[in-house]
Design a protein around this motif. Structure first.
Motif, PDB file in Angstrom:
ATOM      1  N   ALA A 108     -22.668  35.330  23.796  1.00  0.00           N
ATOM      2  CA  ALA A 108     -22.658  36.107  22.607  1.00  0.00           C
ATOM      3  C   ALA A 108     -21.893  35.332  21.568  1.00  0.00           C
ATOM      4  O   ALA A 108     -20.802  34.761  21.788  1.00  0.00           O
ATOM      5  N   GLY A 109     -22.642  34.959  20.312  1.00  0.00           N
ATOM      6  CA  GLY A 109     -21.649  34.271  19.072  1.00  0.00           C
ATOM      7  C   GLY A 109     -21.806  32.794  19.343  1.00  0.00           C
ATOM      8  O   GLY A 109     -21.778  32.428  20.403  1.00  0.00           O
ATOM      9  N   THR A 114     -20.459  27.718  22.490  1.00  0.00           N
ATOM     10  CA  THR A 114     -19.988  26.344  22.465  1.00  0.00           C
ATOM     11  C   THR A 114     -19.049  26.151  23.899  1.00  0.00           C
ATOM     12  O   THR A 114     -18.978  25.550  24.577  1.00  0.00           O
ATOM     13  N   ALA A 115     -18.592  27.569  24.239  1.00  0.00           N
ATOM     14  CA  ALA A 115     -17.926  27.425  25.477  1.00  0.00           C
ATOM     15  C   ALA A 115     -18.743  27.557  26.719  1.00  0.00           C
ATOM     16  O   ALA A 115     -18.338  26.839  27.776  1.00  0.00           O
ATOM     17  N   ALA A 118     -19.795  23.947  27.055  1.00  0.00           N
ATOM     18  CA  ALA A 118     -18.749  22.914  27.590  1.00  0.00           C
ATOM     19  C   ALA A 118     -18.517  23.259  29.243  1.00  0.00           C
ATOM     20  O   ALA A 118     -18.403  22.233  30.031  1.00  0.00           O
ATOM     21  N   LEU A 119     -18.611  24.585  29.679  1.00  0.00           N
ATOM     22  CA  LEU A 119     -18.638  24.715  31.046  1.00  0.00           C
ATOM     23  C   LEU A 119     -19.729  24.027  31.753  1.00  0.00           C
ATOM     24  O   LEU A 119     -19.707  23.594  32.745  1.00  0.00           O
ATOM     25  N   ALA A 120     -21.205  24.294  30.965  1.00  0.00           N
ATOM     26  CA  ALA A 120     -22.249  23.620  31.407  1.00  0.00           C
ATOM     27  C   ALA A 120     -22.098  22.124  31.649  1.00  0.00           C
ATOM     28  O   ALA A 120     -22.694  21.625  32.762  1.00  0.00           O
ATOM     29  N   LEU A 141     -24.883  24.083  22.085  1.00  0.00           N
ATOM     30  CA  LEU A 141     -24.056  24.308  20.840  1.00  0.00           C
ATOM     31  C   LEU A 141     -22.765  23.693  21.053  1.00  0.00           C
ATOM     32  O   LEU A 141     -22.142  23.922  21.775  1.00  0.00           O
ATOM     33  N   LEU A 142     -22.621  22.912  19.843  1.00  0.00           N
ATOM     34  CA  LEU A 142     -21.288  22.272  19.938  1.00  0.00           C
ATOM     35  C   LEU A 142     -20.422  22.524  18.758  1.00  0.00           C
ATOM     36  O   LEU A 142     -20.970  22.632  17.536  1.00  0.00           O
TER      37      LEU A 142
END
Length: 403
Positions: A108-109, A114-115, A118-120, A141-142
């Motif tokens: 969401a959003g 982006t979070a 980073a986790l992936a 998405l960065l």
């Protein structure tokens, strides 16, 4: 404050890698920094100013590019990872179809996406070390901080290899003929990819270090992390729809982009110097918009025509004020402190300036050489009412006899 500049009822237009590459190419343009940072729709603003822009891709090019990208990523990205292995990491073990991971990056959003990205990336490094898996992140998405404002960037793909290295993939629809493409288009793609690599390096610095990274030599620069400074450029081969790929070294573009983005003045500083109540809402009267745009300094150059929606407006104003930037950055650099054509002509004609200044001396020397060339050309030119030479008259008579 930024919402008031943009127009409270208008949604912000997000910054993308193309816009950041253009900003890095012209960091002295405060007008673009402010408008992009505030999320102003520059195309709508240019139309409201009476200078509509022809900047952007055609619908046909977008459809063709999307179709080619889907073909490259088909079958779980098996062909794409084969190209990465062949061009970027030929010495590693080739990816097997059952070792390719394609994690879901939906959230969401933009902050959530982006979070999740980073986790992936962290999970991909772990999976590569434990199982030798290759991971394909499709449109991750960065986030990258630009002049105090966050920019969200979406590369075509990022591949994480089993050795923990991250590779940016740029998929373009222009052809690769006999192994090479248009240098201008490749350069633009490299500058765009450099922005993605900068954002990935920022993600890498925020991730917790692996257990074995706390001691010993890492084998690479600390700020580089696991991100490759080579990107994979994928294009149609020759005149077909088959994918071809080449590794592009972007170290030079990366250094330039990092330096130029760091030079950008923070948006808050530019906005603080503006008059009270200023707005770039395209719905405002044209006279108000002209005054608002004129209140922010710009740095026009001919290269802006290929990168900015406001280029036609800025060019018209630059020409009206006689600025030498309309002649190109190289000419502007040669003229030193002379910023207008009027000043340049006055110096060349000896009306101002001292010959102790190398720029003044060069301009006067150029004017003298031009005067000599014109005088020589005038001396050898025939008079308007002069009779034809004998050879010409003979030639004309012979032509008439033949006729």
């Amino acid at each position: 404050m930024l919402a008031e500049l943009r127009g409270p009822a208008l949604a912000p237009r997000p910054l993308d890698a193309r816009a950041l590459a253009a900003l890095a190419a012209n960091p002295g343009c405060r007008r673009r920094v402010l408008l992009d940072g505030a999320g102003v729709d520059k195309a709508a603003l240019a139309t409201a100013l009476g200078s509509p822009s022809a900047f952007g891709q055609s619908q046909f090019a977008l459809v063709r590019g999307n179709a080619f990208e889907a073909k490259v990523k088909a079958d779980g990205g098996a062909e794409l990872l084969r190209l990465v292995h062949a061009r970027i990491a030929p010495g590693t073990e080739a990816p097997a179809p059952d070792t390719i991971r394609t994690p879901d990056l939906s959230a969401a959003g933009p902050e959530g996406r982006t979070a999740r990205t980073a986790l992936a990336l962290r999970e991909a490094v772990t999976a590569g070390a434990e199982d030798g898996a290759w991971t394909l992140l499709d449109h991750p998405l960065l986030a990258l901080d630009v002049a105090g404002s966050p920019a969200y960037l979406e590369p075509d793909a990022v591949v994480v290899r089993p050795d923990g290295r991250w590779t940016v993939v740029e998929i373009k629809s222009f052809p690769m003929i006999d192994g090479s493409s248009d240098p201008a288009k490749v350069g633009a793609a490299a500058r765009q990819a450099a922005v993605y690599v900068l954002a990935l390096q920022d993600v890498a610095r925020r991730l917790p270090p692996a257990p074995d990274e706390n001691s010993g030599d890492h084998g690479h620069e600390p700020d580089r992390g696991p991100v490759d400074e080579q990107v994979l450029l994928v294009c149609p081969k020759d005149f077909s729809n088959l994918p071809a790929a080449a590794a592009v070294d972007i170290r030079r573009q990366l250094a330039v982009t990092r330096r130029q983005l760091a030079r950008l003045t923070r948006i808050e500083e530019i906005a603080a110097a503006l008059p009270e109540g200023i707005s770039f809402d395209p719905g405002r009267p044209e006279s108000e918009l002209h005054a608002a745009v004129a209140a922010v300094p710009a740095s026009y150059a001919p290269e802006c025509l290929a990168a900015c929606e406001l280029a036609f407006h800025c060019r018209a104003r630059s020409r009206a004020e006689g600025e030498v930037t309309t002649l190109g950055r190289s000419v502007r650099a040669e003229l030193g402190s002379l910023s207008t054509v009027t000043e340049v002509l006055a110096v060349a004609e000896g009306e101002q300036g001292s010959t102790d200044d190398p720029t003044v001396a060069a301009l006067r020397r150029a004017r003298a050489l031009r005067a000599q060339a014109l005088a020589a050309a005038h001396a050898h030119a025939p008079a308007p009412d002069a009779p034809p030479s004998p050879s010409t008259a003979t030639s004309d008579t012979e032509e008439g006899s033949r006729a």
